[in-house]
Write a protein that holds these residues in place. Structure first.
Motif, PDB file in Angstrom:
ATOM      1  N   SER A 295       0.850  -1.233  -0.111  1.00 41.22           N
ATOM      2  CA  SER A 295      -0.039   0.308  -0.023  1.00 41.22           C
ATOM      3  C   SER A 295       0.732   1.168   0.016  1.00 41.22           C
ATOM      4  N   ALA A 296       1.679   1.094   0.777  1.00 45.43           N
ATOM      5  CA  ALA A 296       2.727   2.500   0.838  1.00 45.43           C
ATOM      6  C   ALA A 296       3.519   2.699  -0.502  1.00 45.43           C
ATOM      7  N   PHE A 297       3.766   1.530  -1.156  1.00 49.77           N
ATOM      8  CA  PHE A 297       4.714   1.553  -2.475  1.00 49.77           C
ATOM      9  C   PHE A 297       3.575   2.078  -3.349  1.00 49.77           C
ATOM     10  N   LEU A 298       2.526   1.524  -3.415  1.00 48.21           N
ATOM     11  CA  LEU A 298       1.284   2.286  -4.418  1.00 48.21           C
ATOM     12  C   LEU A 298       1.091   3.530  -4.140  1.00 48.21           C
ATOM     13  N   ASP A 299       0.728   4.026  -3.009  1.00 48.82           N
ATOM     14  CA  ASP A 299       0.506   5.310  -2.381  1.00 48.82           C
ATOM     15  C   ASP A 299       1.602   6.472  -2.963  1.00 48.82           C
ATOM     16  N   ASN A 300       2.692   5.771  -2.715  1.00 55.64           N
ATOM     17  CA  ASN A 300       3.723   6.959  -3.130  1.00 55.64           C
ATOM     18  C   ASN A 300       3.891   7.181  -4.358  1.00 55.64           C
ATOM     19  N   LEU A 301       3.660   6.105  -5.298  1.00 59.60           N
ATOM     20  CA  LEU A 301       3.743   6.281  -6.808  1.00 59.60           C
ATOM     21  C   LEU A 301       2.511   7.211  -7.135  1.00 59.60           C
ATOM     22  N   LEU A 302       1.400   6.788  -6.501  1.00 56.96           N
ATOM     23  CA  LEU A 302       0.036   7.736  -6.993  1.00 56.96           C
ATOM     24  C   LEU A 302       0.044   9.103  -6.717  1.00 56.96           C
ATOM     25  N   LYS A 303       0.935   9.220  -5.554  1.00 61.46           N
ATOM     26  CA  LYS A 303       1.251  11.085  -5.277  1.00 61.46           C
ATOM     27  C   LYS A 303       2.014  11.637  -6.376  1.00 61.46           C
ATOM     28  N   TYR A 304       2.683  10.755  -7.054  1.00 61.96           N
ATOM     29  CA  TYR A 304       3.743  11.562  -8.183  1.00 61.96           C
ATOM     30  C   TYR A 304       2.590  11.569  -9.531  1.00 61.96           C
ATOM     31  N   ALA A 305       2.040  10.246  -9.634  1.00 60.06           N
ATOM     32  CA  ALA A 305       1.468  10.040 -10.971  1.00 60.06           C
ATOM     33  C   ALA A 305       0.099  10.842 -10.984  1.00 60.06           C
ATOM     34  N   LYS A 306      -0.742  10.701  -9.921  1.00 60.14           N
ATOM     35  CA  LYS A 306      -2.054  11.360 -10.070  1.00 60.14           C
ATOM     36  C   LYS A 306      -2.148  12.768 -10.668  1.00 60.14           C
ATOM     37  N   PRO A 307      -1.520  13.728 -10.019  1.00 61.14           N
ATOM     38  CA  PRO A 307      -1.709  15.044 -10.560  1.00 61.14           C
ATOM     39  C   PRO A 307      -1.142  15.265 -11.981  1.00 61.14           C
ATOM     40  N   ILE A 308      -0.171  14.471 -12.483  1.00 63.04           N
ATOM     41  CA  ILE A 308       0.283  14.484 -13.699  1.00 63.04           C
ATOM     42  C   ILE A 308      -0.735  13.903 -14.559  1.00 63.04           C
ATOM     43  N   GLY A 309      -1.194  12.726 -14.162  1.00 59.58           N
ATOM     44  CA  GLY A 309      -2.215  12.183 -15.149  1.00 59.58           C
ATOM     45  C   GLY A 309      -3.605  12.960 -15.273  1.00 59.58           C
ATOM     46  N   GLU A 310      -3.910  13.665 -14.239  1.00 55.43           N
ATOM     47  CA  GLU A 310      -4.965  14.649 -14.389  1.00 55.43           C
ATOM     48  C   GLU A 310      -4.638  15.693 -15.540  1.00 55.43           C
ATOM     49  N   LYS A 311      -3.499  16.202 -15.203  1.00 53.85           N
ATOM     50  CA  LYS A 311      -3.168  17.148 -16.276  1.00 53.85           C
ATOM     51  C   LYS A 311      -3.128  16.548 -17.615  1.00 53.85           C
ATOM     52  N   GLU A 312      -2.547  15.384 -17.758  1.00 49.67           N
ATOM     53  CA  GLU A 312      -2.712  14.637 -19.138  1.00 49.67           C
ATOM     54  C   GLU A 312      -4.181  14.540 -19.940  1.00 49.67           C
ATOM     55  N   LEU A 313      -5.036  14.218 -18.941  1.00 49.98           N
ATOM     56  CA  LEU A 313      -6.315  13.925 -19.131  1.00 49.98           C
ATOM     57  C   LEU A 313      -6.956  15.253 -19.474  1.00 49.98           C
ATOM     58  N   LYS A 314      -6.586  16.508 -18.687  1.00 47.76           N
ATOM     59  CA  LYS A 314      -7.267  17.670 -19.178  1.00 47.76           C
ATOM     60  C   LYS A 314      -6.691  18.082 -20.520  1.00 47.76           C
ATOM     61  N   LYS A 535      11.732   7.906 -28.848  1.00 42.03           N
ATOM     62  CA  LYS A 535      12.174   8.167 -27.420  1.00 42.03           C
ATOM     63  C   LYS A 535      11.225   9.305 -26.915  1.00 42.03           C
ATOM     64  N   GLU A 536      10.895  10.349 -27.542  1.00 40.58           N
ATOM     65  CA  GLU A 536      10.260  11.670 -27.202  1.00 40.58           C
ATOM     66  C   GLU A 536       8.837  11.244 -26.823  1.00 40.58           C
ATOM     67  N   SER A 537       8.303  10.259 -27.410  1.00 36.33           N
ATOM     68  CA  SER A 537       6.732   9.804 -27.179  1.00 36.33           C
ATOM     69  C   SER A 537       6.704   8.759 -26.131  1.00 36.33           C
ATOM     70  N   ALA A 538       7.876   8.388 -25.813  1.00 39.06           N
ATOM     71  CA  ALA A 538       7.767   6.906 -24.889  1.00 39.06           C
ATOM     72  C   ALA A 538       6.962   7.282 -23.559  1.00 39.06           C
ATOM     73  N   ASN A 539       6.839   8.607 -22.929  1.00 39.53           N
ATOM     74  CA  ASN A 539       6.300   9.060 -21.867  1.00 39.53           C
ATOM     75  C   ASN A 539       4.944   9.562 -22.283  1.00 39.53           C
ATOM     76  N   PHE A 540       4.595   9.660 -23.298  1.00 43.67           N
ATOM     77  CA  PHE A 540       3.045  10.101 -23.521  1.00 43.67           C
ATOM     78  C   PHE A 540       2.015   9.389 -22.807  1.00 43.67           C
ATOM     79  N   MET A 541       1.167  10.089 -22.137  1.00 38.67           N
ATOM     80  CA  MET A 541       0.065   9.664 -21.183  1.00 38.67           C
ATOM     81  C   MET A 541       0.549   8.661 -20.166  1.00 38.67           C
ATOM     82  N   GLU A 542       1.737   8.680 -19.945  1.00 42.47           N
ATOM     83  CA  GLU A 542       2.494   7.712 -19.053  1.00 42.47           C
ATOM     84  C   GLU A 542       1.950   7.710 -17.458  1.00 42.47           C
ATOM     85  N   ALA A 543       1.747   9.121 -17.087  1.00 45.25           N
ATOM     86  CA  ALA A 543       1.207   9.074 -15.668  1.00 45.25           C
ATOM     87  C   ALA A 543      -0.223   8.613 -15.491  1.00 45.25           C
TER      88      ALA A 543
END
Length: 677
Positions: A295-314, A535-543
């Motif tokens: 849980s701690a591992f997943l929560d830590n990743l989510l902390k970084y990924a979710k705000p960026i994921g929301e931006k990507e979706l926006k 290479k450049e697009s590798a992280n597209f929608m990654e979060a």
């Protein structure tokens, strides 16, 4: 004469598939079980003082035939099944479950194992022997050896039920996948679809006797391109719901009750063995160790990924509106608009890349990279029997032309094969009386088939899938252990994805792409600017994708951490669990759990987080390769020695540190995905 019970008189001792009939399996399993029980009897009736060789090694070597017959059977049940095989599976699974319990609950046998285990500090064992002894002892304790007789009976009953339920779960998912098809009769509904998709759909229609129309199915090579390219939004929605509602319709193929029964029985089993939950039971034998750590591992990743994921979706939402798309994005819009935005941002899409990824060339590339890193050579052979004409077979050799392994490859979808991609083996590696018995390894995928006008051209995602499964295959092929139960991919579940995921990295590197990414018509190498764009697009929608993966891992943990036993409504409970990771409005009528084969049919229950866990390991490991050069022989030799060849001979963290010189750093993954600036 039953070929499964004879010594295989074939090249490399491969399986004589042509001789094996369905009616051979049940008698062979029964005979193998009887012989396996005799092996156990020899150990328990021996008058010798129990020691490592006469007890632990004897048990490891016992029941060999059970392993070899069941591996043939269950591999066919996944890759080339039919009603008869599925019916047999329902008979065979309980027999194997019972046999396994007969061994693990044999009190005389356990007393002998415990006698050896209690001497562990007084005898000199190699690290591999030590691991085998501890693993053997723990496997008995973890499977009820210390239980009272009535509780042992209860455990047997639970195991029998679980093996039948997971088979039924898988049968329902396969049936739902095979039963659905969408017929398109109006050509304008094909708008947006690339020619290869249209051609494949016409072939599918012809096979169903519906010439002149087009048929789309839930098999990945049909479903994914449709969701990615079809302009008709209503049809995308129809396909989405067909896929998302698999085994969730309240009919004969419904898996809701099966999910609840499996979850309840797993929890009951864990409690019986003295564990708080199924997750606690499983994670005791993982690098992650406990549900709280996961849980701690997943929560830590989510902390970084979710705000960026929301931006990507926006950004995706604004882009979709700007080109006349819907006001609000739904789940059936994501792949479609993502592909368009990716093309807009990076001037790259699958259709531009596919001509450079002809299946045969990608296979050749995988072989060349394995050669450069580990000195392997692959020679196609035609004298080995296969279970389907699509399957290709290779002999694997080392630099001195010494035999390393047999490698089977099965690439295209068909009705008897489950969706997805996996690595498996028909024979494990081990050393017996000084003889190194080499493995027979297989990868099974569902790639786009060749059509009348085009060879099999892979999407970039399919290329990474092939590299992923081949990474697992290398783990199996390069195994160099003494004991099969510790050899090759027999490692902690959250370590097993390291070899597969690290191998995907080579797909993004110019030096490796140059080896195989050549235009299927002109033979021209992939242009440098396309490599740069990959290479450049590798992280597209990654979060966004990371949040999705975390959601699936949390769904798995939610079912198995002990709080799901009183759940009555699968859909409502899933919705509740997914709240924190749902970046889109819920789709009523769709459900993940009921077709989540990884956790209810495969071996990933309480282990789906492993993909992300192993990504941390792989990002950290690949940074090391990049520092030294991606084809650096010394780095590759370290990885081969301490990871690929070592199997489960020691604790994975010890093996990893020996390769890397330090523990893995989560920052490596965040750096690679651009989530940590």
């Amino acid at each position: 004469m039953n070929p499964l019970l004879q010594r295989y008189n074939t090249p490399f001792g491969t399986i004589p598939f042509d001789l094996i009939k369905n009616e051979h399996f049940l008698p062979a399993i029964k005979e193998a079980i009887a012989l396996g029980k005799e092996d156990i009897k020899k150990i328990t009736s021996s008058k010798e003082v129990p020691d490592f060789e006469n007890t632990i090694v004897a048990l490891e070597r016992g029941g060999e035939l059970v392993g070899s017959v069941s591996s043939v059977f269950f591999n066919l049940n996944s890759a080339e099944t039919n009603d008869e095989i599925q019916k047999l599976a329902r008979e065979i699974s309980p027999l194997l479950s019972e046999y396994s319990n007969d061994i693990l609950l044999d009190q005389e046998l356990f007393v002998k194992i415990k006698t050896v285990y209690d001497q562990i500090d007084k005898v000199t064992l190699s690290p591999e022997q030590n691991t085998l002894l501890v693993k053997t002892y723990k496997s008995f304790v973890r499977n009820g050896a210390n239980l009272s007789e009535d509780k042992k009976l209860k455990l047997r009953e639970i195991d029998k039920q679980l093996s039948q339920l997971s088979l039924l779960f898988g049968e329902h998912v396969l049936k739902e996948t095979n039963d659905f098809f969408m017929e398109v009769t109006d050509e304008k509904d094909l708008s947006g679809l690339p020619p290869f998709v249209v051609e494949a759909a016409a072939i599918a229609a012809k096979e169903k006797g519906k010439e002149g129309s087009w048929i789309f199915t839930l098999q990945f090579p049909s479903y994914i391109p449709f969701m990615t390219y079809a302009d008709n939004r209503a049809l995308r929605e129809k396909m989405f719901y067909a896929f998302g509602s698999k085994a969730f319709k309240g009919d004969d193929n419904d898996n809701q009750k099966i999910v609840l029964d499996i979850v309840r029985l797993r929890h009951e089993r864990a409690n019986l063995l003295g564990y708080k939950s199924h997750a606690d039971f499983v994670l005791e034998e993982r690098m992650a160790e406990s549900p709280s750590k996961v849980s701690a591992f997943l929560d830590n990743l989510l902390k970084y990924a979710k705000p960026i994921g929301e931006k990507e979706l926006k950004e995706l939402s604004e882009y979709a509106r700007s080109i006349g798309g819907p006001e609000k994005l739904e789940r059936w819009d994501i792949s479609y608009y993502s592909e368009k935005l990716k093309k807009e941002k990076y001037s790259i899409d699958d259709e531009m890349l596919k001509p450079y990824f002809k299946l045969e060339n990608v296979i050749d590339g995988v072989f060349q990279i394995a050669g450069k890193l580990y000195g392997l050579k692959f020679k196609e052979i035609n004298n080995v029997q296969v279970y389907h004409p699509d399957v290709k077979v290779y002999e694997v050799l080392d630099e001195q032309d010494k035999h390393v392994a047999v490698f089977y490859a099965d690439f295209f979808p068909r009705a008897g094969k489950r969706n997805g991609a996996w690595m498996t083996s028909f024979r494990g590696q081990k050393k017996v009386n000084g003889v190194d018995i080499r493995p027979h390894v297989s990868i099974v995928c569902n790639f786009t088939k060749p059509t009348g006008t085009q060879p099999s051209l892979l999407t970039f995602n399919e290329v990474t899938t092939l590299f992923h499964e081949f990474g697992h295959a290398l783990h199996g092929m390069l195994a160099d252990g003494t004991y099969e139960s510790l050899s090759g991919t027999s490692v902690y579940w959250d370590f097993v994805e390291l070899p597969s995921q690290v191998f995907e990295n080579w797909v993004y590197e110019k030096d490796s792409l140059d080896l195989f990414a050549k235009h299927y018509e002109t033979g021209a190498a992939i242009p440098l600017d396309l490599v740069k764009k990959i290479k450049e697009s590798a992280n597209f929608m990654e979060a966004y994708q990371t949040v999705r993966q975390i959601g699936l891992a949390q769904l798995d943990m939610g079912w198995h951490s002990g709080q799901a036993n009183d759940v009555k409504d699968v859909g409502a409970y899933e919705k509740e669990l997914q709240k924190a990771t749902d970046l889109l409005p819920p789709a009523t009528g769709a459900n993940t759990s009921c077709s989540f084969s990884h956790i209810f049919q495969g071996g990933y229950s309480s282990g789906y987080y492993s993909y992300k866990w192993a990504e941390v390991l792989d990002a950290d490991a690949f940074e090391f390769f990049q520092e030294k050069g991606i084809f650096n022989k010394d780095t590759a030799t370290l990885f081969k020695t301490h990871v690929l060849s070592a199997g489960g001979s020691e604790h994975p963290m010890e093996l990893y540190k020996r390769f890397r010189g330090k523990e893995p750093s989560p920052e490596a993954l965040l750096r690679r995905t651009g989530m940590l600036k």
